[in-house]
Write a protein that holds these residues in place. Sequence first.
Motif, PDB file in Angstrom:
ATOM      1  N   GLN A  66       6.577  -9.065  -2.769  1.00  0.00           N
ATOM      2  CA  GLN A  66       7.312  -7.862  -3.158  1.00  0.00           C
ATOM      3  C   GLN A  66       6.951  -7.377  -4.557  1.00  0.00           C
ATOM      4  O   GLN A  66       7.332  -6.280  -4.954  1.00  0.00           O
ATOM      5  N   ALA A  67       6.250  -8.206  -5.333  1.00  0.00           N
ATOM      6  CA  ALA A  67       5.985  -7.860  -6.734  1.00  0.00           C
ATOM      7  C   ALA A  67       4.501  -7.939  -7.071  1.00  0.00           C
ATOM      8  O   ALA A  67       4.135  -8.099  -8.234  1.00  0.00           O
ATOM      9  N   GLU A  68       3.646  -7.815  -6.067  1.00  0.00           N
ATOM     10  CA  GLU A  68       2.206  -7.976  -6.294  1.00  0.00           C
ATOM     11  C   GLU A  68       1.663  -7.024  -7.343  1.00  0.00           C
ATOM     12  O   GLU A  68       0.812  -7.395  -8.158  1.00  0.00           O
ATOM     13  N   SER A  69       2.135  -5.792  -7.339  1.00  0.00           N
ATOM     14  CA  SER A  69       1.564  -4.796  -8.255  1.00  0.00           C
ATOM     15  C   SER A  69       2.339  -4.658  -9.559  1.00  0.00           C
ATOM     16  O   SER A  69       1.963  -3.854 -10.414  1.00  0.00           O
ATOM     17  N   PHE A  70       3.409  -5.438  -9.715  1.00  0.00           N
ATOM     18  CA  PHE A  70       4.169  -5.331 -10.967  1.00  0.00           C
ATOM     19  C   PHE A  70       3.458  -6.123 -12.055  1.00  0.00           C
ATOM     20  O   PHE A  70       3.043  -7.265 -11.835  1.00  0.00           O
ATOM     21  N   PRO A  71       3.308  -5.530 -13.255  1.00  0.00           N
ATOM     22  CA  PRO A  71       2.469  -6.135 -14.310  1.00  0.00           C
ATOM     23  C   PRO A  71       3.148  -7.262 -15.083  1.00  0.00           C
ATOM     24  O   PRO A  71       3.319  -7.192 -16.305  1.00  0.00           O
ATOM     25  N   PHE A  72       3.515  -8.349 -14.398  1.00  0.00           N
ATOM     26  CA  PHE A  72       4.145  -9.480 -15.073  1.00  0.00           C
ATOM     27  C   PHE A  72       3.282 -10.030 -16.209  1.00  0.00           C
ATOM     28  O   PHE A  72       3.791 -10.468 -17.243  1.00  0.00           O
ATOM     29  N   GLU A  73       1.961 -10.031 -15.997  1.00  0.00           N
ATOM     30  CA  GLU A  73       1.071 -10.649 -16.982  1.00  0.00           C
ATOM     31  C   GLU A  73       1.085  -9.940 -18.329  1.00  0.00           C
ATOM     32  O   GLU A  73       0.652 -10.512 -19.334  1.00  0.00           O
ATOM     33  N   ILE A 131       2.546   2.874 -17.502  1.00  0.00           N
ATOM     34  CA  ILE A 131       1.706   1.789 -17.020  1.00  0.00           C
ATOM     35  C   ILE A 131       0.825   2.329 -15.906  1.00  0.00           C
ATOM     36  O   ILE A 131       1.308   2.753 -14.866  1.00  0.00           O
ATOM     37  N   LYS A 132      -0.471   2.339 -16.145  1.00  0.00           N
ATOM     38  CA  LYS A 132      -1.398   2.890 -15.172  1.00  0.00           C
ATOM     39  C   LYS A 132      -1.420   2.040 -13.907  1.00  0.00           C
ATOM     40  O   LYS A 132      -1.351   0.824 -13.948  1.00  0.00           O
ATOM     41  N   GLY A 133      -1.512   2.736 -12.758  1.00  0.00           N
ATOM     42  CA  GLY A 133      -1.616   2.051 -11.488  1.00  0.00           C
ATOM     43  C   GLY A 133      -0.330   1.448 -10.984  1.00  0.00           C
ATOM     44  O   GLY A 133      -0.340   0.699 -10.013  1.00  0.00           O
ATOM     45  N   LEU A 134       0.789   1.771 -11.614  1.00  0.00           N
ATOM     46  CA  LEU A 134       2.061   1.198 -11.182  1.00  0.00           C
ATOM     47  C   LEU A 134       2.437   1.751  -9.818  1.00  0.00           C
ATOM     48  O   LEU A 134       2.371   2.949  -9.569  1.00  0.00           O
ATOM     49  N   ASP A 135       2.818   0.845  -8.932  1.00  0.00           N
ATOM     50  CA  ASP A 135       3.232   1.209  -7.579  1.00  0.00           C
ATOM     51  C   ASP A 135       4.331   2.276  -7.656  1.00  0.00           C
ATOM     52  O   ASP A 135       5.260   2.183  -8.451  1.00  0.00           O
ATOM     53  N   GLU A 136       4.255   3.273  -6.793  1.00  0.00           N
ATOM     54  CA  GLU A 136       5.209   4.376  -6.801  1.00  0.00           C
ATOM     55  C   GLU A 136       6.652   3.892  -6.637  1.00  0.00           C
ATOM     56  O   GLU A 136       7.578   4.461  -7.206  1.00  0.00           O
ATOM     57  N   ARG A 137       6.845   2.814  -5.887  1.00  0.00           N
ATOM     58  CA  ARG A 137       8.223   2.362  -5.664  1.00  0.00           C
ATOM     59  C   ARG A 137       8.882   1.905  -6.962  1.00  0.00           C
ATOM     60  O   ARG A 137      10.092   2.005  -7.118  1.00  0.00           O
ATOM     61  N   PHE A 138       8.092   1.404  -7.928  1.00  0.00           N
ATOM     62  CA  PHE A 138       8.671   0.981  -9.202  1.00  0.00           C
ATOM     63  C   PHE A 138       9.000   2.174 -10.096  1.00  0.00           C
ATOM     64  O   PHE A 138       9.724   2.031 -11.072  1.00  0.00           O
ATOM     65  N   ARG A 139       8.452   3.329  -9.766  1.00  0.00           N
ATOM     66  CA  ARG A 139       8.760   4.535 -10.535  1.00  0.00           C
ATOM     67  C   ARG A 139      10.012   5.241 -10.001  1.00  0.00           C
ATOM     68  O   ARG A 139      10.852   5.686 -10.775  1.00  0.00           O
ATOM     69  N   ASP A 179       0.832  -1.193   0.000  1.00  0.00           N
ATOM     70  CA  ASP A 179       0.000   0.000   0.000  1.00  0.00           C
ATOM     71  C   ASP A 179       0.873   1.252   0.000  1.00  0.00           C
ATOM     72  O   ASP A 179       2.099   1.193   0.124  1.00  0.00           O
ATOM     73  N   SER A 180       0.217   2.422  -0.138  1.00  0.00           N
ATOM     74  CA  SER A 180       0.950   3.676  -0.274  1.00  0.00           C
ATOM     75  C   SER A 180       1.785   3.998   0.953  1.00  0.00           C
ATOM     76  O   SER A 180       2.883   4.531   0.848  1.00  0.00           O
ATOM     77  N   GLN A 181       1.277   3.617   2.141  1.00  0.00           N
ATOM     78  CA  GLN A 181       2.021   3.889   3.371  1.00  0.00           C
ATOM     79  C   GLN A 181       3.291   3.044   3.436  1.00  0.00           C
ATOM     80  O   GLN A 181       4.364   3.537   3.789  1.00  0.00           O
ATOM     81  N   ALA A 182       3.161   1.771   3.072  1.00  0.00           N
ATOM     82  CA  ALA A 182       4.330   0.889   3.072  1.00  0.00           C
ATOM     83  C   ALA A 182       5.355   1.348   2.047  1.00  0.00           C
ATOM     84  O   ALA A 182       6.567   1.303   2.289  1.00  0.00           O
ATOM     85  N   ALA A 183       4.863   1.779   0.874  1.00  0.00           N
ATOM     86  CA  ALA A 183       5.773   2.283  -0.157  1.00  0.00           C
ATOM     87  C   ALA A 183       6.502   3.526   0.339  1.00  0.00           C
ATOM     88  O   ALA A 183       7.711   3.683   0.117  1.00  0.00           O
ATOM     89  N   ALA A 184       5.775   4.404   1.015  1.00  0.00           N
ATOM     90  CA  ALA A 184       6.393   5.618   1.556  1.00  0.00           C
ATOM     91  C   ALA A 184       7.444   5.270   2.603  1.00  0.00           C
ATOM     92  O   ALA A 184       8.518   5.885   2.661  1.00  0.00           O
ATOM     93  N   THR A 185       7.156   4.258   3.438  1.00  0.00           N
ATOM     94  CA  THR A 185       8.110   3.818   4.451  1.00  0.00           C
ATOM     95  C   THR A 185       9.374   3.277   3.807  1.00  0.00           C
ATOM     96  O   THR A 185      10.494   3.541   4.259  1.00  0.00           O
ATOM     97  N   LEU A 186       9.194   2.514   2.724  1.00  0.00           N
ATOM     98  CA  LEU A 186      10.343   1.958   2.021  1.00  0.00           C
ATOM     99  C   LEU A 186      11.191   3.063   1.412  1.00  0.00           C
ATOM    100  O   LEU A 186      12.426   3.048   1.523  1.00  0.00           O
ATOM    101  N   ILE A 187      10.540   4.028   0.789  1.00  0.00           N
ATOM    102  CA  ILE A 187      11.269   5.148   0.184  1.00  0.00           C
ATOM    103  C   ILE A 187      12.026   5.930   1.254  1.00  0.00           C
ATOM    104  O   ILE A 187      13.173   6.344   1.062  1.00  0.00           O
ATOM    105  N   GLU A 188      11.393   6.096   2.415  1.00  0.00           N
ATOM    106  CA  GLU A 188      12.054   6.792   3.525  1.00  0.00           C
ATOM    107  C   GLU A 188      13.290   6.020   3.978  1.00  0.00           C
ATOM    108  O   GLU A 188      14.333   6.604   4.283  1.00  0.00           O
ATOM    109  N   ARG A 189      13.180   4.695   4.012  1.00  0.00           N
ATOM    110  CA  ARG A 189      14.319   3.875   4.419  1.00  0.00           C
ATOM    111  C   ARG A 189      15.476   4.004   3.429  1.00  0.00           C
ATOM    112  O   ARG A 189      16.646   4.070   3.823  1.00  0.00           O
TER     113      ARG A 189
END
Length: 405
Positions: A182-189, A262-270, A2-12
Amino acid sequence: MDSQAAATLIERVEREAKRITYPADFPALPDLPTARYCDPAFFALEMQYVFNKTWLYAGHESELLEPGAYKLFTEMDRSVILSRGKDRTIRAFKNTCRHRGAALVTEPAGIAKRFICPYHAWGYASDGELRSVPEAHNFTCLNKAEKPLLQVRCELWRGFIFINFDEAAEPLADFIAPLAAQAESFPFERMVVKRTLRTEIACNWKTAYDNFLEIYHVATVHQKTIAPFLDSKSFVVTPLENGHARFTTRKRIENLYGASDIKGLDERFRSLTVALPRFPNGFTALDPSGFNWMNFWPIGHDRMAVVSTIFGETLKDSDADRAYWDEFSAYQVKILDEDLGLFTTIQRSMREGDLSTLTLSYQEQYLQWYNEHIDQKIGRDNIPSHLRVVPVMTAAFGDEDHPAE
């Protein structure tokens, strides 16, 4: 994530970029014995307990689009047929006729209504069933139903095909779960195989693999290819269960290889490069513009092969698609070429005894982590004492994600 977890990761990642002392809560890493990289007996243990009992990447469903499509897996002196049956199920079979053991398939890939043995013409369906036997009356009580092709365990995760030679191994879903999270939102399909590159190198498989498991060398070896695009000081290693890990590094530009929308791509992948080392021999750095799914295959104790499977979306214009992926592949080759000259010299130093141990930095902690898991798979009592790794990370963290985010 989620966005909070992504923000925490970016902060780390931002905190890591500012760190100037060794982390107080992290154990000191012991030296690794270099004999693990050149001892034939230890190599035999790795093959027996690690590679023959762990889920291994074998192919991708985009390489087997239609019923009857097949592909050969030939690493580690194995020969396994990956086959899509008429029911569209992908199965794996030993490439061995049940009559006298001849290989059924010699071409690396193709379409086959049946697999016909080139020796005595026994014929098998794409689902492995024995369908035809010339002069069957000359065999006493032959029951074709009892002679199907020998199956190898085969399971899929988001289009990636894995095999396991151990019937008692855990399900793929359990093994891959730490990475899957770790890759739930990455568009592998949306991605398919675009190119496959294979390079054999005169070194132990770990000698080459280790190079891709740290960022310490990038500023020196890849000054013009990678260093300008990544902030190496922000490199964060997160050990995961089952010997896997996650690497995160701040990007200097959004997409390393070109534009992507890619629409909806998790911010951490950007904003971050998210790399996923996969136990025992896989590595990929995810990027929506395309990514290199790398596997490091043992051939012998002093020889290995790097296989790079390049994934991405297919562009609508076929000429543009071909040009883009040709350029992408050439860039991957260029990066690998910058590393290649190092591996054989490192192997020589270890083989000749000029270097008896490897000294690891905090940024090289995954080398310690996956070697500890190799020892777990083999069993410490099966390893000579001078070849064992001191399990400092397992002792400190257990086999759990660390940290949790």
